[in-house]
Scaffold this motif. Structure first.
Motif, PDB file in Angstrom:
ATOM      1  N   VAL A  65      17.304   3.906   9.084  1.00 47.75           N
ATOM      2  CA  VAL A  65      16.693   2.909   9.592  1.00 47.75           C
ATOM      3  C   VAL A  65      16.840   2.107  11.283  1.00 47.75           C
ATOM      4  CG1 VAL A  65      16.669   0.213   9.241  1.00 47.75           C
ATOM      5  CG2 VAL A  65      17.367   1.410   7.475  1.00 47.75           C
ATOM      6  N   TYR A  94      13.083  -8.230   9.136  1.00 49.83           N
ATOM      7  CA  TYR A  94      12.863  -6.597   9.610  1.00 49.83           C
ATOM      8  C   TYR A  94      11.470  -6.258   8.794  1.00 49.83           C
ATOM      9  CZ  TYR A  94      18.568  -5.328   8.421  1.00 49.83           C
ATOM     10  OH  TYR A  94      19.090  -5.157   8.418  1.00 49.83           O
ATOM     11  N   ALA A  96       8.507  -3.275   7.209  1.00 50.79           N
ATOM     12  CA  ALA A  96       9.240  -2.315   6.676  1.00 50.79           C
ATOM     13  C   ALA A  96       7.054  -2.377   5.907  1.00 50.79           C
ATOM     14  CB  ALA A  96       9.607  -2.752   4.917  1.00 50.79           C
ATOM     15  N   TYR A 139       9.504 -12.262   1.854  1.00 55.51           N
ATOM     16  CA  TYR A 139       8.820 -10.692   1.705  1.00 55.51           C
ATOM     17  C   TYR A 139       7.777 -11.652   2.064  1.00 55.51           C
ATOM     18  CZ  TYR A 139       5.944 -10.187  -2.347  1.00 55.51           C
ATOM     19  OH  TYR A 139       5.526 -10.659  -3.417  1.00 55.51           O
ATOM     20  N   ILE A 163      16.845  -4.164   0.702  1.00 57.40           N
ATOM     21  CA  ILE A 163      16.076  -4.582   1.234  1.00 57.40           C
ATOM     22  C   ILE A 163      15.230  -2.879   0.222  1.00 57.40           C
ATOM     23  CG2 ILE A 163      13.907  -4.723   2.518  1.00 57.40           C
ATOM     24  CD1 ILE A 163      16.081  -5.560   5.056  1.00 57.40           C
ATOM     25  N   ARG A 164      15.678  -1.939   0.414  1.00 56.75           N
ATOM     26  CA  ARG A 164      15.038  -0.409  -0.017  1.00 56.75           C
ATOM     27  C   ARG A 164      15.243  -0.192  -1.264  1.00 56.75           C
ATOM     28  NH1 ARG A 164      19.169   4.014   2.905  1.00 56.75           N
ATOM     29  NH2 ARG A 164      17.650   5.030   1.537  1.00 56.75           N
ATOM     30  N   ILE A 174       9.844   2.155   0.356  1.00 50.68           N
ATOM     31  CA  ILE A 174       9.314   2.203   1.702  1.00 50.68           C
ATOM     32  C   ILE A 174       9.067   3.483   1.964  1.00 50.68           C
ATOM     33  CG2 ILE A 174      10.477   1.967   3.877  1.00 50.68           C
ATOM     34  CD1 ILE A 174      12.361  -0.313   2.440  1.00 50.68           C
ATOM     35  N   ASP A 177      11.178   7.315   1.603  1.00 51.73           N
ATOM     36  CA  ASP A 177      12.686   6.207   1.303  1.00 51.73           C
ATOM     37  C   ASP A 177      12.330   7.059  -0.192  1.00 51.73           C
ATOM     38  OD1 ASP A 177      15.203   6.008   0.234  1.00 51.73           O
ATOM     39  OD2 ASP A 177      14.004   3.351   0.900  1.00 51.73           O
ATOM     40  N   CYS A 192      10.893   4.240   7.231  1.00 55.27           N
ATOM     41  CA  CYS A 192      10.039   3.754   7.354  1.00 55.27           C
ATOM     42  C   CYS A 192      10.888   1.892   7.207  1.00 55.27           C
ATOM     43  CB  CYS A 192       8.191   2.811   7.174  1.00 55.27           C
ATOM     44  SG  CYS A 192       7.316   4.469   7.425  1.00 55.27           S
ATOM     45  N   LEU A 193      11.633   1.517   8.040  1.00 52.90           N
ATOM     46  CA  LEU A 193      12.587  -0.060   7.745  1.00 52.90           C
ATOM     47  C   LEU A 193      12.841  -0.232   8.638  1.00 52.90           C
ATOM     48  CD1 LEU A 193      13.338  -2.278   5.965  1.00 52.90           C
ATOM     49  CD2 LEU A 193      15.451  -1.090   5.679  1.00 52.90           C
ATOM     50  N   HIS A 194      12.410  -0.890   9.915  1.00 52.13           N
ATOM     51  CA  HIS A 194      12.915  -1.470  10.964  1.00 52.13           C
ATOM     52  C   HIS A 194      13.752  -3.034  11.296  1.00 52.13           C
ATOM     53  CE1 HIS A 194      12.574  -1.268  15.647  1.00 52.13           C
ATOM     54  NE2 HIS A 194      12.027  -2.403  15.581  1.00 52.13           N
ATOM     55  N   SER A 195      14.873  -3.180  11.735  1.00 56.41           N
ATOM     56  CA  SER A 195      15.426  -3.987  12.142  1.00 56.41           C
ATOM     57  C   SER A 195      15.024  -5.312  13.233  1.00 56.41           C
ATOM     58  CB  SER A 195      17.242  -4.200  12.632  1.00 56.41           C
ATOM     59  OG  SER A 195      17.447  -4.864  12.639  1.00 56.41           O
TER      60      SER A 195
END
Length: 228
Positions: A65, A94, A96, A139, A163-164, A174, A177, A192-195
């Protein structure tokens, strides 16, 4: 790998916020790879010519991530930031990317999560089971681009892989993942998960803080800036 000025989102006497690269590990593990907290420590020691700089790990991001993560530079900052996270006085967001269109444009996901420590995965249930912990997130679909959907995700709890596994349980794993149902993994050790952001009251100054991490520039993520 090392931290440079361009990786720093915010810094003061008590905290430092970094835009983490996917693939960096926050704390040392059995891989022996250099951890992000040690990179930040090295950065501060070089910047201020100060040996043995204090670095406290407040929260974590999974290795694949990217995005915003905050470290403490003082023990006082660490204690107070830990309390903010414990009391859920920090709002986390986040971004995603998924390939399957969510069933609704916006919604709330509620599950009970159980960690399988042997397989290093988290399992989601629709009801409470022995040893499970409640998990909740909201979401929103921000838009569609070339068959991919960008989601804004705001977790209310902070469970491992929350989240995943919750997005996967909804039928929207995601991108990249493969641990949680996406058919292909990423060659870059990333998903493709971004804080994206953190909003909180500064632990020492008491000022309102709203920190944001730019999307990675990797040939894929930056396309989604048009949807933000």
């Amino acid at each position: 790998m090392q931290i440079t000025d361009k990786d720093v989102i915010y810094e003061d006497n008590h905290i430092i916020a970094i835009n983490k690269r996917a693939g960096d590990i926050v704390q040392v593990d059995d891989t022996g790879d250099k951890s992000l907290d040690m990179m930040v420590k090295d950065y501060l020691e070089q910047k201020y010519s100060k040996p043995n700089a204090f670095i406290g790990v407040i929260h974590r991001l999974d290795r694949p991530v990217s995005g915003l993560i905050v470290f403490a530079k003082t023990s006082k900052g660490l204690d107070r930031m830990n309390k903010l996270f414990h009391d859920r006085d920090i709002q986390k967001s986040y971004l995603a990317v998924v390939r399957t269109q969510p069933p609704h444009l916006a919604g709330k996901l509620e599950n009970w999560l159980l960690r399988d420590r042997k397989k290093m995965i988290t399992k989601a249930f629709n009801r409470e089971v022995k040893g499970s912990s409640y998990a909740e997130l909201n979401y929103q679909v921000l838009g569609e681009l070339e068959g991919y959907y960008l989601l804004l995700v705001q977790p209310k709890t902070g469970r491992t892989h929350q989240i995943r596994v919750q997005l996967s349980t909804m039928g929207c794993p995601i991108v990249g993942d493969n641990k949680y149902g996406y058919p292909r993994g990423s060659l870059r050790r990333s998903i493709c998960l971004h804080s994206r952001g953190l909003t909180f009251e500064h632990p020492i100054k008491g000022e309102a803080m709203a920190l944001t991490a730019d999307l990675p520039v990797d040939g894929f993520w930056e396309k989604f800036n048009t949807l933000l």
